[in-house]
Design a protein around this motif. Structure first.
Motif, PDB file in Angstrom:
ATOM      1  N   THR A 141      -9.772 -32.282  10.463  1.00  0.00           N
ATOM      2  CA  THR A 141      -9.526 -32.221  11.775  1.00  0.00           C
ATOM      3  C   THR A 141      -9.503 -33.878  12.337  1.00  0.00           C
ATOM      4  N   ALA A 142     -10.101 -34.880  11.467  1.00  0.00           N
ATOM      5  CA  ALA A 142     -10.280 -36.194  11.976  1.00  0.00           C
ATOM      6  C   ALA A 142      -8.887 -36.899  12.250  1.00  0.00           C
ATOM      7  N   SER A 143      -8.828 -37.529  13.130  1.00  0.00           N
ATOM      8  CA  SER A 143      -7.674 -38.226  13.421  1.00  0.00           C
ATOM      9  C   SER A 143      -7.465 -39.417  12.387  1.00  0.00           C
ATOM     10  N   LEU A 144      -6.410 -39.983  12.293  1.00  0.00           N
ATOM     11  CA  LEU A 144      -6.239 -40.838  11.263  1.00  0.00           C
ATOM     12  C   LEU A 144      -7.191 -42.204  11.448  1.00  0.00           C
ATOM     13  N   LEU A 145      -7.494 -42.473  12.720  1.00  0.00           N
ATOM     14  CA  LEU A 145      -8.384 -43.648  13.072  1.00  0.00           C
ATOM     15  C   LEU A 145      -9.787 -43.310  12.528  1.00  0.00           C
ATOM     16  N   ASP A 146     -10.109 -41.880  12.727  1.00  0.00           N
ATOM     17  CA  ASP A 146     -11.426 -41.574  12.410  1.00  0.00           C
ATOM     18  C   ASP A 146     -11.598 -41.408  10.775  1.00  0.00           C
ATOM     19  N   PHE A 147     -10.512 -40.875  10.335  1.00  0.00           N
ATOM     20  CA  PHE A 147     -10.446 -40.767   8.851  1.00  0.00           C
ATOM     21  C   PHE A 147     -10.593 -42.077   8.090  1.00  0.00           C
ATOM     22  N   LEU A 148     -10.389 -43.279   8.754  1.00  0.00           N
ATOM     23  CA  LEU A 148     -10.491 -44.267   8.238  1.00  0.00           C
ATOM     24  C   LEU A 148     -11.605 -45.193   8.662  1.00  0.00           C
ATOM     25  N   LYS A 149     -12.454 -44.442   9.318  1.00  0.00           N
ATOM     26  CA  LYS A 149     -13.617 -44.957   9.945  1.00  0.00           C
ATOM     27  C   LYS A 149     -14.853 -44.308   9.490  1.00  0.00           C
ATOM     28  N   ARG A 150     -14.983 -43.010   9.349  1.00  0.00           N
ATOM     29  CA  ARG A 150     -16.192 -42.416   9.013  1.00  0.00           C
ATOM     30  C   ARG A 150     -16.817 -42.191   7.621  1.00  0.00           C
ATOM     31  N   LYS A 151     -18.048 -42.545   7.543  1.00  0.00           N
ATOM     32  CA  LYS A 151     -18.613 -42.628   6.535  1.00  0.00           C
ATOM     33  C   LYS A 151     -19.803 -41.716   6.547  1.00  0.00           C
ATOM     34  N   ASP A 152     -19.586 -40.472   6.286  1.00  0.00           N
ATOM     35  CA  ASP A 152     -20.714 -39.477   6.282  1.00  0.00           C
ATOM     36  C   ASP A 152     -20.581 -38.751   4.845  1.00  0.00           C
ATOM     37  N   SER A 153     -21.633 -37.676   4.824  1.00  0.00           N
ATOM     38  CA  SER A 153     -21.627 -36.907   3.627  1.00  0.00           C
ATOM     39  C   SER A 153     -20.384 -35.955   3.271  1.00  0.00           C
ATOM     40  N   GLN A 154     -19.597 -35.560   4.560  1.00  0.00           N
ATOM     41  CA  GLN A 154     -18.382 -34.694   4.158  1.00  0.00           C
ATOM     42  C   GLN A 154     -16.979 -35.668   4.082  1.00  0.00           C
ATOM     43  N   LEU A 155     -16.940 -36.967   4.830  1.00  0.00           N
ATOM     44  CA  LEU A 155     -15.817 -37.532   4.617  1.00  0.00           C
ATOM     45  C   LEU A 155     -16.453 -39.037   4.462  1.00  0.00           C
ATOM     46  N   ASN A 156     -16.023 -39.817   3.288  1.00  0.00           N
ATOM     47  CA  ASN A 156     -16.313 -40.885   3.046  1.00  0.00           C
ATOM     48  C   ASN A 156     -15.348 -42.089   2.575  1.00  0.00           C
ATOM     49  N   PHE A 157     -14.218 -41.705   3.044  1.00  0.00           N
ATOM     50  CA  PHE A 157     -12.971 -42.283   2.292  1.00  0.00           C
ATOM     51  C   PHE A 157     -12.928 -43.715   2.773  1.00  0.00           C
ATOM     52  N   ALA A 158     -13.602 -44.022   4.027  1.00  0.00           N
ATOM     53  CA  ALA A 158     -13.478 -45.271   4.762  1.00  0.00           C
ATOM     54  C   ALA A 158     -14.138 -46.425   4.030  1.00  0.00           C
ATOM     55  N   ARG A 159     -15.032 -46.215   3.221  1.00  0.00           N
ATOM     56  CA  ARG A 159     -15.816 -47.209   2.207  1.00  0.00           C
ATOM     57  C   ARG A 159     -14.912 -48.043   1.425  1.00  0.00           C
ATOM     58  N   GLY A 160     -13.433 -47.280   1.064  1.00  0.00           N
ATOM     59  CA  GLY A 160     -12.496 -48.046   0.304  1.00  0.00           C
ATOM     60  C   GLY A 160     -12.874 -48.155  -1.145  1.00  0.00           C
ATOM     61  N   GLY A 161     -13.821 -47.644  -1.562  1.00  0.00           N
ATOM     62  CA  GLY A 161     -14.071 -47.759  -3.235  1.00  0.00           C
ATOM     63  C   GLY A 161     -12.797 -47.201  -4.142  1.00  0.00           C
ATOM     64  N   TYR A 162     -12.370 -46.352  -3.545  1.00  0.00           N
ATOM     65  CA  TYR A 162     -11.129 -45.499  -4.285  1.00  0.00           C
ATOM     66  C   TYR A 162     -10.342 -46.311  -4.551  1.00  0.00           C
ATOM     67  N   LEU A 163      -9.840 -47.177  -3.238  1.00  0.00           N
ATOM     68  CA  LEU A 163      -8.721 -48.252  -3.391  1.00  0.00           C
ATOM     69  C   LEU A 163      -8.861 -49.314  -4.099  1.00  0.00           C
ATOM     70  N   ARG A 164     -10.010 -49.748  -4.585  1.00  0.00           N
ATOM     71  CA  ARG A 164     -10.340 -50.967  -5.286  1.00  0.00           C
ATOM     72  C   ARG A 164      -9.697 -50.930  -6.767  1.00  0.00           C
ATOM     73  N   TYR A 165      -8.552 -50.945  -7.054  1.00  0.00           N
ATOM     74  CA  TYR A 165      -7.853 -50.531  -8.336  1.00  0.00           C
ATOM     75  C   TYR A 165      -8.298 -51.535  -9.325  1.00  0.00           C
ATOM     76  N   PHE A 166      -8.294 -52.826  -9.073  1.00  0.00           N
ATOM     77  CA  PHE A 166      -8.695 -53.930 -10.173  1.00  0.00           C
ATOM     78  C   PHE A 166     -10.233 -53.635 -10.530  1.00  0.00           C
ATOM     79  N   THR A 167     -11.027 -53.314  -9.711  1.00  0.00           N
ATOM     80  CA  THR A 167     -12.576 -53.229  -9.840  1.00  0.00           C
ATOM     81  C   THR A 167     -12.543 -52.021 -10.914  1.00  0.00           C
ATOM     82  N   TYR A 168     -11.795 -51.068 -10.705  1.00  0.00           N
ATOM     83  CA  TYR A 168     -11.784 -49.828 -11.768  1.00  0.00           C
ATOM     84  C   TYR A 168     -11.406 -50.211 -13.016  1.00  0.00           C
ATOM     85  N   TYR A 169     -10.001 -50.733 -13.077  1.00  0.00           N
ATOM     86  CA  TYR A 169      -9.388 -51.346 -14.257  1.00  0.00           C
ATOM     87  C   TYR A 169     -10.215 -52.296 -14.808  1.00  0.00           C
ATOM     88  N   ASP A 170     -10.728 -53.046 -14.327  1.00  0.00           N
ATOM     89  CA  ASP A 170     -11.641 -54.098 -14.756  1.00  0.00           C
ATOM     90  C   ASP A 170     -13.160 -53.290 -15.756  1.00  0.00           C
TER      91      ASP A 170
END
Length: 300
Positions: A141-170
């Motif tokens: 139910t989070a808005s797109l803006l909240d989806f990209l802001k929330r950092k809690d136990s249920q929704l933590n996508f906003a920290r951006g770790g999943y999107l750091r492709y080179f860090t994972y590849y490296d």
């Protein structure tokens, strides 16, 4: 400690939203040469898969992992030929900031010390849009803006770790020889499937004739931007996997979503700006990814 030392083990790590369901259900099973084993099938490797993904670090044991791995497989199946696994969750849980990405890879790399790894990437802006659509589909139910802001136990996508492709590849290439890692791109699968399949088969060292029509069976969750708000509105009042106690039955879902879209019109430019600002804030750097100069055209 029991390990699988086969040098022809291939593990397709995802990422999410890059066609992994297509590879799991259609592509790999269509060609016996891959010797594909479904990680989510209870009669095959589901117990092993869940143990790798979810067992607490304090109780994880590789001998236990081995017993689960071989409870439905013979050792002959895993040592004398190519052996293929595919699981996007091995790249971490995106809504929880892929906090378990390193743990999972280290478990795989210890259990399969000579494995080859396939990593399929997708440009981050499109990934965010697709991930948000998946979140809404499941009842978020989070808005797109909240989806990209929330950092809690249920929704933590906003920290951006999943999107750091080179860090994972490296991290992976510092653990295994670079020739045992293949980075592919979702956009090639979508727009240049012959090139994508050639690169994949070259990595497997297989000479197969691939049916390019298979790609037409690939279906990922996708919403137009204008549908985001309508689905989110329904999720706040209707029954979903997140909101099982809501009063409105799912049989009214399509009617409510269509009606909302007719009445309320949200600016597409606003949503594009939210995503662009978020990606800019993360300061993502894709310039050291393999074949970067070619894939820049896909907005990496």
């Amino acid at each position: 400690m029991i390990m699988v030392n086969n040098k022809d083990v291939y593990i397709h790590l995802g990422l999410h939203k890059t066609g992994t369901t297509f590879f799991q259900k259609i592509f790999y099973p269509s060609y016996p040469e891959f010797n594909y084993k479904h990680l989510r099938a209870k009669e095959v490797l589901a117990d092993f898969n869940q143990y790798i993904l979810r067992e607490n670090e304090l109780t994880f044991n590789f001998d236990k992992a081995a017993s689960l791995f071989y409870q439905n497989l013979s050792k002959k199946e895993t040592i004398e030929r190519i052996f293929t696994l595919c699981e996007e969750q091995y790249s971490g849980f995106p809504l929880q900031d892929a906090y378990n990405r390193k743990i999972i890879f280290d478990r795989l790399n210890t259990f399969f010390p000579n494995a080859n790894y396939i990593l399929v990437l997708r440009n981050q802006k499109d990934f965010i849009r697709s991930m948000y659509a998946e979140y809404l589909k499941k009842g978020g139910t989070a808005s797109l803006l909240d989806f990209l802001k929330r950092k809690d136990s249920q929704l933590n996508f906003a920290r951006g770790g999943y999107l750091r492709y080179f860090t994972y590849y490296d991290y992976i290439r510092n653990k295994v020889p670079e020739e045992r890692i293949k980075v592919l791109y979702y956009e090639d699968l979508k727009y240049q499937p012959a090139l994508f399949y050639k690169n994949l088969l070259d990595f497997f060292k297989l000479d197969l004739k691939i049916d390019l029509e298979l790609i037409k069976n690939k279906k990922n969750v996708s919403f137009s931007n204008k549908k985001f708000e309508a689905v989110r509105f329904y999720n706040r009042i209707g029954k979903t996997s997140y909101g099982r106690d809501h009063l409105i039955s799912r049989r009214f879902r399509k009617y409510i979503i269509d009606t909302y879209q007719t009445i309320v019109r949200k600016s597409l430019d606003e949503e594009e700006k939210i995503i662009n600002d978020f990606v800019k804030f993360l300061e993502l750097d894709n310039s050291e990814l393999p074949d970067y100069h070619r894939i820049k055209k896909y907005n990496y």
